[in-house]
Scaffold this active site. Sequence first.
Site, PDB file in Angstrom:
ATOM      1  CG  ASN A   9     -31.128 -57.754  53.196  1.00  0.00           C
ATOM      2  OD1 ASN A   9     -31.799 -58.701  53.304  1.00  0.00           O
ATOM      3  ND2 ASN A   9     -30.724 -56.738  54.243  1.00  0.00           N
ATOM      4  CD1 TRP A  10     -35.227 -58.972  48.099  1.00  0.00           C
ATOM      5  CD2 TRP A  10     -36.507 -60.932  48.006  1.00  0.00           C
ATOM      6  NE1 TRP A  10     -35.497 -59.340  46.606  1.00  0.00           N
ATOM      7  CE2 TRP A  10     -36.236 -60.413  46.486  1.00  0.00           C
ATOM      8  CE3 TRP A  10     -37.159 -61.904  48.142  1.00  0.00           C
ATOM      9  CZ2 TRP A  10     -36.655 -61.052  45.371  1.00  0.00           C
ATOM     10  CZ3 TRP A  10     -37.684 -62.808  47.055  1.00  0.00           C
ATOM     11  CH2 TRP A  10     -37.286 -62.189  45.532  1.00  0.00           C
ATOM     12  CE  LYS A  11     -33.520 -54.564  55.554  1.00  0.00           C
ATOM     13  NZ  LYS A  11     -33.333 -53.488  56.577  1.00  0.00           N
ATOM     14  CG  HIS A  94     -28.057 -56.150  57.693  1.00  0.00           C
ATOM     15  ND1 HIS A  94     -29.120 -55.412  58.778  1.00  0.00           N
ATOM     16  CD2 HIS A  94     -28.521 -55.382  56.559  1.00  0.00           C
ATOM     17  CE1 HIS A  94     -29.742 -54.491  57.744  1.00  0.00           C
ATOM     18  NE2 HIS A  94     -29.495 -54.356  56.772  1.00  0.00           N
ATOM     19  N   GLY A 172     -34.532 -48.069  56.584  1.00  0.00           N
ATOM     20  CA  GLY A 172     -36.120 -48.266  56.824  1.00  0.00           C
ATOM     21  C   GLY A 172     -36.733 -46.837  57.467  1.00  0.00           C
ATOM     22  CB  SER A 206     -34.010 -44.576  52.800  1.00  0.00           C
ATOM     23  OG  SER A 206     -34.266 -44.971  54.362  1.00  0.00           O
ATOM     24  N   GLY A 227     -33.093 -52.330  50.975  1.00  0.00           N
ATOM     25  CA  GLY A 227     -34.192 -52.927  51.544  1.00  0.00           C
ATOM     26  C   GLY A 227     -35.338 -52.830  50.851  1.00  0.00           C
TER      27      GLY A 227
END
Length: 250
Positions: A9-11, A94, A172, A206, A227
């Site tokens: 998920n590159w956000k 999400h 994150g 993470s 992520g």
Amino acid sequence: MRHPLIAGNWKMHKTVAETRALLRELRAATLPAGVQVVVAPPFTSLSAAHEELHGSPIELGAQTMHQADHGPFTGEISPVMLRELGVQYVILGHSERRAYWNESDDDVAWKVRAALKHGITPIVAVGETATEHERNETIGKVTLQVRAAFAGLAAADVAKCVVAYEPIWAIGTGRNDEPESANGVIAEIRAAVEGLQDARILYGGSMKADNAAALMAQPQIDGGLVGSASLSAKSFLAIVEAARARARQP
Ligand code: 13P
């Protein structure tokens, strides 16, 4: 057999040029047999990503979508539009969408149905906040979320979906859930809805090259929703490689 799946998920990262560069690195690698790999770039990069992935086993995902085919929904993107760009997966619900765009369990349920209708595999994200975690409310929260997301669906349709258990306090932060603990939560998710016994359930929060193997050694954890470690070829491919052992399990 639940084939392991690693999804990036590159956000809100990567321009079109950066997308092309990263995908060229990824597609140059030899991927372990039996491990499915998905990348979910931002909408603006999907068209370029579709081109770059032509002939590659790496599959394309989107990070959210609207449930309608078309209509007066300024700024939104429909499943029909995603299909045209070769999108096969979509991340739904999400925690960032739920927190910053107020996506509700009902919204997620509508989107799951719309994705299935268009042949796009939903990756439904669920997870508890730090406070809920401290209060031991994790199981109640995540089972409520999955029951709502899949309410009224036939077990065979539920089995086609993917769930990602992402404890919000682990996203994150560099602080992943312990493998045994994530395994226990995922076992409860699997038991909560008929059909999830056969669905892939991923861990996210993470996940990194140095913890991925331990997480995926757990029997309930079928892969990862990654992520920040999906933003470089080196760290993402190391996680994909860590799923190799899982692909060999019966
Ligand atoms: P991180 O891997 O950066 O913690 O993000 C996890 C995530 O939110 C994936 O959807």
